[in-house]
Enzyme design. Structure first.
Site, mmCIF file in Angstrom:
data_model
loop_
_atom_site.group_PDB
_atom_site.id
_atom_site.type_symbol
_atom_site.label_atom_id
_atom_site.label_comp_id
_atom_site.label_asym_id
_atom_site.label_seq_id
_atom_site.Cartn_x
_atom_site.Cartn_y
_atom_site.Cartn_z
ATOM 1 N N ASP A 220 0.869 -1.181 0.000
ATOM 2 C CA ASP A 220 0.000 0.000 0.000
ATOM 3 C C ASP A 220 0.901 1.225 0.000
ATOM 4 O OD1 ASP A 220 -1.840 1.993 0.455
ATOM 5 O OD2 ASP A 220 -2.360 1.368 2.487
ATOM 6 N N GLU B 151 -0.963 10.644 0.876
ATOM 7 C CA GLU B 151 -2.291 10.009 0.834
ATOM 8 C C GLU B 151 -2.685 9.480 2.200
ATOM 9 O OE1 GLU B 151 -5.256 6.695 0.382
ATOM 10 O OE2 GLU B 151 -3.282 6.681 1.310
ATOM 11 N N GLU B 152 -1.708 8.879 2.885
ATOM 12 C CA GLU B 152 -2.021 8.187 4.147
ATOM 13 C C GLU B 152 -2.412 9.145 5.263
ATOM 14 O OE1 GLU B 152 -2.486 5.129 4.397
ATOM 15 O OE2 GLU B 152 -1.297 4.089 2.889
ATOM 16 N N ASP C 88 -5.117 1.663 -6.165
ATOM 17 C CA ASP C 88 -4.715 1.504 -4.762
ATOM 18 C C ASP C 88 -5.117 0.103 -4.294
ATOM 19 O OD1 ASP C 88 -3.820 2.071 -2.138
ATOM 20 O OD2 ASP C 88 -4.776 4.043 -2.108
ATOM 21 N N HIS D 232 -1.781 -2.248 6.035
ATOM 22 C CA HIS D 232 -1.193 -1.418 7.097
ATOM 23 C C HIS D 232 -0.459 -2.244 8.152
ATOM 24 C CE1 HIS D 232 -3.377 2.640 6.263
ATOM 25 N NE2 HIS D 232 -2.873 2.083 5.170
HETATM 26 CO CO CO Z 1 -3.028 2.945 3.212
HETATM 27 ZN ZN ZN Z 2 -3.212 3.196 -0.103
#
Ligand code: CO
Ligand code: ZN
Length: 332
Positions: free
Chosen positions: A164, A194-195, A217, A303
């Site tokens: 990710d 983005e996170e 994604d 994650h």
């Molecule tokens: Co993410």
């Molecule tokens: Zn992502």
């Protein structure tokens, strides 16, 4: 493509500190793009093609940042306390290793717990960098680190930290490389931050003013023991997002993607994700609004330091994007 994926996942570049991975991506896209630029926030934007009579401006986004930690305090014995960058989960951390941008490595330790069955809080954790004093500690307040974990191939499955969304980055790089001709002006955006709230895609979409937006994604899956209640599995093809926690895809784009996959004989799945979102949300809500969707790569253990994808899904995501982008778009 596996060698490219390995290179991409192994570079530590948490949100806001994307320079190392940006330089790697730049070297990969420059031979295949018509123009490459970096905007004020640090997004890397590679354009391919010019807009013909039957073409439009399309923004594609894969984020290059990853979750990580940032030092808040170093004590007199050289132990570093930290806060998180993005959606780090406490139960993944004890015993993990992290790598700082200056090359220093550390182990995440935990204070003695009153109840060893409860997940400790971040405040109960620290990073041990092998130093015995603050002066000897190789990091300072504000320094950032990413998880450190080797890339592994388990049969058809690939495991690494930062799949990710480096896997989305790899898919976009490969799509750019494969695409011979296009009637569109394509903007491949490797987005920052983005996170921590889709920040890079927000400004990139404003600048590009696309007619159509597509994110690439990862998405969750429902195929592990007592996992998410969700109809997406590893190995059954790219997932076409219908909705997630932050957006409803434009249904015309969903049909366009599904029809293209059918015609090209590419397996695909429909994705209904109940939480989480992607850069597609930021593009969709840009300016006066942009029809947007997302091609998702099914991923287990998102994650965590060991995110898993199926290599066939990666290849089929690339094929689907190449098919989508090589012809005029008819939305109905
Ligand atoms: Co993410
Ligand atoms: Zn992502």
């Amino acid at each position: 493509m596996k060698a490219l994926i390995q290179k991409l996942v192994e570079v530590p570049s948490p949100s806001g500190f994307e320079a190392p991975v940006r330089e790697l991506i730049r070297s990969q896209v420059e031979p295949h793009a018509d123009e490459v630029q970096v905007d004020a926030l640090g997004n890397l934007i590679a354009r391919k093609g010019v807009q013909s009579n039957e073409g439009v401006r399309i923004m594609l986004a894969a984020h290059m940042d990853e979750i990580g930690v940032m030092i808040t305090h170093v004590d007199e014995n050289g132990f570093a306390r930290f806060t998180t960058i993005g959606g780090v989960r406490a139960y993944n951390l004890p015993g993990s290793r992290v790598r700082f941008l200056n090359g220093a490595s550390g182990v995440i330790g935990v204070e003695k717990l009153e109840d060893a069955n409860k997940v400790p809080s971040f405040q109960q954790m620290f990073i041990d960098l092998g130093a015995s004093s603050r002066a000897a500690c190789p990091v300072k307040v504000g320094d950032v680190a990413a998880f450190e974990r080797p890339f592994q191939v388990l049969g058809d499955r690939l495991v690494a930290k930062a799949m990710d969304d480096r896997i989305g980055v790899a898919v976009l790089v490969e799509t750019l490389r494969l695409l011979k001709t296009t009637p569109h002006a394509l903007y491949f955006v490797f987005s920052v931050q983005e996170e921590v709230g889709l920040r890079g895609a927000t400004t990139a979409a404003f600048g590009i003013e696309p007619h159509i937006g597509l994110a690439v994604d990862v998405t969750g899956v429902g195929d592990t023991p007592k996992g998410l209640k969700m109809e997406v599995s590893l190995g059954k093809g790219p997932a076409i997002k219908v909705r997630d926690g932050g957006m409803l895809s434009d249904p015309r784009l969903v049909r366009w993607m599904a029809n293209t996959a059918e015609r090209a004989g590419i397996p695909y799945q429909m994705e209904v994700l109940e939480s989480g979102t992607t850069d597609a949300r930021a593009i969709q809500l840009s300016r006066a609004g942009v029809p947007s969707g997302c091609v998702s790569i099914p991923t287990r253990y998102i994650h965590s330091p060991s995110e898993m994808v199926d290599y066939n899904d990666v290849l089929n995501s690339t094929r689907l994007l190449a098919a989508l982008l090589s012809s005029p778009v008819h939305l109905d």
